[in-house]
Structures are given as structure tokens and as C-alpha cells.
Design an enzyme around this catalytic site. Sequence first.
Site, PDB file in Angstrom:
ATOM      1  N   CYS A 245       0.832  -1.205   0.000  1.00 57.76           N
ATOM      2  CA  CYS A 245       0.000   0.000   0.000  1.00 57.76           C
ATOM      3  C   CYS A 245       0.863   1.249   0.000  1.00 57.76           C
ATOM      4  O   CYS A 245       0.445   2.300  -0.491  1.00 57.76           O
ATOM      5  CB  CYS A 245      -0.951  -0.013   1.186  1.00 57.76           C
ATOM      6  N   HIS A 558      -1.350   1.402   7.457  1.00 51.01           N
ATOM      7  CA  HIS A 558      -1.935   1.197   6.127  1.00 51.01           C
ATOM      8  C   HIS A 558      -2.061   2.553   5.439  1.00 51.01           C
ATOM      9  O   HIS A 558      -2.368   3.569   6.074  1.00 51.01           O
ATOM     10  CB  HIS A 558      -3.309   0.540   6.242  1.00 51.01           C
TER      11      HIS A 558
END
Length: 600
Positions: A245, A558
Site C-alpha cells: 500500500c 496502512h
Amino acid sequence: MLESGGRRPMLRGSMSSSSTSLTQTQTISENSTTASYPSAITYPSFASSRPNLNGYGYTSPSSPSTTYPSSSTSPFTYPSAYTTASSSSSSSHPNSYSSQYDITSPPQASLSPSLTRRRSDYIDQSQEALSLSQSHSSSGYPHQARSPIEYPVLAGSNSHQVQHMIRPPPLAASSPLGERQNNRAPLVPSSFPNVNGVAYPNSASTSLTPPVPPRIPSTFPVTYFPSSPAPTIGISGLKNLGNTCYMNAPIQCLSATYPFARFFLENKWKNAVNMQNKMGSKGALTSGFAGLLRMMWNGGTGDLRYLNPGEFRKTVCQLNSQYIGTDQHDSQEFLSFLLDGIHEDLNRILIRPNIVRTPEDEEKLEKLPAEVASEQEWKLWRESNDSVIVDYFQGQLKNQLKCLTCSKASTTYNAFSILSVPVPHGRSGKVPLKQSLDAFFNAEILENDDAWDCPQCKTKRPAAKQLSLARLPPILVIHLKRFEANGRFSDKVDTFVDFPLKALDMTGYMPASTGIAGAGAGAGVSVSSPDDPRTQVPPYRYDLYGVTNHVGNLSSGHYTAFVASRDKWMYCDDSVVKTVDSKQVVSQKAYVLFYKRTQI
């Protein structure tokens, strides 16, 4: 550039720039050519060293020569002007620069087919005088007379047709005429050879101004984002390949950088790859990035609305081993790596000049008006760094140290691609972006262990350090420094930074323009037109078009992204892409902000 006292002032925070190595094990070497210039600042030999930028540096031993490969070995399509010069001939020229530039030797003069006359018939009076001087040695004894040279009749010649003949060159003069000193200035050719489609500067001008390093020509215009109507961005989800990510989020924002993305979508990059740059990947990284952008703008393949960026990631891992595996990484550091890598691939400068500063040079720079000094340093930077990354993302910071004892000042100018600003700890848990910018540009006192080694006092002294903007780029990337070092670990600052979606005004952080340095964008670039976003003329206003977000901590967090497309905002969470309300864009999760300069 080093301070005159020997200590380089350090910028507060981590300033991302075009200085991150593509690989940890790569050995970097460059060309070395000698050139001297009588300007105020000493310009020594061409070499490969690249200026240290914001804490990321290269160490590049020079190599003895540069070989320009034939375009037939390149995987990229080059225009004819760029590829014809390097492979024209394999013969060597007797001049000193022939081995470096591979200049084809001139053909030998052919004899007229009807020449049957003797050489002595064509010797003029000067030749006779030379022959007489050579017929006696220094001791007075005559040399033995030479018999005339007879030229045979060549096949196919007509003896009754006497054509004009090019006279053979005279014999080299010997003593005493040969010992005569030549006090004239050495002759130089009127022009240098053409290499890779780029002409070297006229040698007659090198005695007045430093030569412009040969560069890859560029015709791609630097423009603002279209405003009416706003562009629709090609968006596709990107599959998470195992904690990737950190890669997916900034790529979504770069894809949304419309005028920058067009350069790759239209394959303009193929004519711009610098195959001589040892710091680049010879287009491998850029090719992978351009291919991924084209797929994203095509909307994926088949029924899938997301893509597998595996080929691009494979290239990244080959160039930088730290991205091998499934460890989490900082997306801002990856963005810096990607921008730097593309810059090195597409750097238009084929031969970088190695600039060496003396204390006298820095003293002269210090006496110049700040606007003039900034323009001079920017042009100097562009002589070594000139690419589509510099065009769109790079600005300039002014960093000044001033001794609090004797008032001696030392000023340096540094390019930046990402502006990293601190995140204050707000009592209410929420601070405006302006507070972060003010904290970055506030004066700082250096004392005790951080005291400055003042070159005038000849000892360490307390000093004031002041950072300020000198140039602003068309694309302003602001990194909110949410991670603080705390021993072996990093703590995250979760303060809510409130940033504007429209009209971020940076004019107050720029020096007042006097007009004495012009409004240029750099070497060889005319930006008097208001249509060029690089123009350094106020106002400096920016609109937000992209954000990367972070939740969690550095090791187990994230990353996601917001990008603007036409009149709406899109939320990108790896393979998931959906439309969101603009009110969701400004949040406590914001990590890196992407602003575009707007045309007034």
C-alpha cells in the site's frame, strides 16, 4: 555546498529531493572532462558528482571517458537528431578530442587523374626560400640536393587535359626556421562536434561564459492543469502484493498529476531517456512506471477494475533491494525514491559539470542581492539537473546561518522535491497547515553542541539559522512529518492538520520580487508567458488534488489515497476505488498533500 567555515548547515527535518540512490550496491561513476572559466565562480572539470541535496547524497568516482552508444543498442525510440552522431565512424582523428567525441577523420585529398607534372613545378617563392634555408645546416655545410619527385600518369587520365591540382603540403620547416617561437594564441575550431543531436557550444564563447553542458532537447511544454473543464483522471485500483500500500497510494496521486502524467501517457519519455547517466536505470524504472500509468488510464483489463502492479514492483525491487519482501515502508520515502529515479532516467544533461566552491566564491555570492543569488544558484543547479521532475516538482530553499557574535553570514540554496514540515502538538488536537509552515520557517538558534564554526571568529559560536523559500514549483508536495524518533522506535503524531482544498496562498512565504533577476524558470527556459506555471511571479496559490493517508503506526500501518477527478473526489484503497464527499478528504489521517499551482 559547504559553508566557508567547513560545516554545511543542516535543514530542519528530512528534505526529500532528487538525491536518493536507486540501488544500495550500485557503484556510481561519471565522465571527467576539463574546462575552466574566468567567471566569478570557478567552474572546474566536468565530472559526475551530484550536489548533496537535503541529506541524501551520492558519492561518484569519476571515470576516464564517456562512450555514447549507438541507438541500435537502445530499447528506446530516439529522434534521428539524437542517435546519428555516435556511430558515424570508427576511425580516429588526430586531434586531442577525437577519442572522446568519436569524430570521423576527414578523407584524404584525391589526386587529379591527369597529374603528370613534377612537384617542383608548383613550388612558389616561399617554398623556394624554405628550401634554400633547409639546404644549409647550422654549420654552413650544404645538404645534398634532392631530385624532383615524378608523379606517374594515372590510369584513365588524358594527358592533354590539365586540370587544377591541389598542391601537396610543404615539408616541415627545420632549423633555423623551425626553432622560431610561435607566440600567437592557439587556434581553436569555430565549432564543436555534434553529439547525440546536441551541438557543443562555440569555442570562441568559452573564454567569456561557462559552456552549457550538452543536453537532450525537449519540446514538451510545462503547463497548468486544465481549469475549464477540469480533467477526468484515469483511475484503476491496484492490487496489494503484500504490504505494498506504501507504493499504491503515491502512484495514484502521481497518476492524478494530469500534465505530468501526459508526458508518460503520450510516450514522450521514450525520446528523453539518458543512457549515459550512471545514476539512472537506463529507463527501466521509467518504462515500468509509464506502462503502469497507461494501464491505469485504460481502466484495467477485462471485467476487473483493478490492476496487478507486479511487473513495476519487480523492477523496483531489482533497483532497490530494501523493497524486496513484504515489510512495510514509508510511502513518502518511496515517493522520493520514485521521483529521484525518474529524474535520473530522464535527466537531459549528458555531461555534468563538477562545481567547486572556494571561500572567495561564497563571499561574492553573499554580497549579491538575495533574488539575484537565488536565480544564479538555480541556473547552476539546472546545468546539472534538468528533467520533467525538475520542471514540475522542484523548488528552492534558502538556508542562512548568521553568527550572533560577529554577524558573519553564510547562505546556501538547496533544491527540494518534497517539502517536509513538522506537525505541532496542538492543545485542541487540531492545527491549521499554516502553523506547520510557520514552524518550518521559524528562525532557530544553534548553540552548545550545535554551535556554528564561524569562519570569521575561527571558533564555534551561537548562530541563528533561518530557512525561507526562494522558488516554488508548479506541483507543491507537502509532507506532514508525523513520525518522531524516540530512541530505537518512532512515535506518531496524530494531530489533526487542517489544510485547505482551494487557494492555499504561499505568497507570504516568498521573498518580495524586485524584478532585478527576472522571472525565469532556469537554464535555457523562457517563462515570460503567464501560461508557464514555473514563472516566479506572485501570487502563488495552490489547489489540492491529491492526498495520501496513513492509519496505524510505521510498522503495521496502512496507506490510502484521495485524488480529484473532474468535479469529484475518489477514494483509493488498494484495489477498491469509490467516490466520496469532499468533506472526507481533510482528515486526521492526512500524510502527504499534493497541490497544483493555479493560474490567476
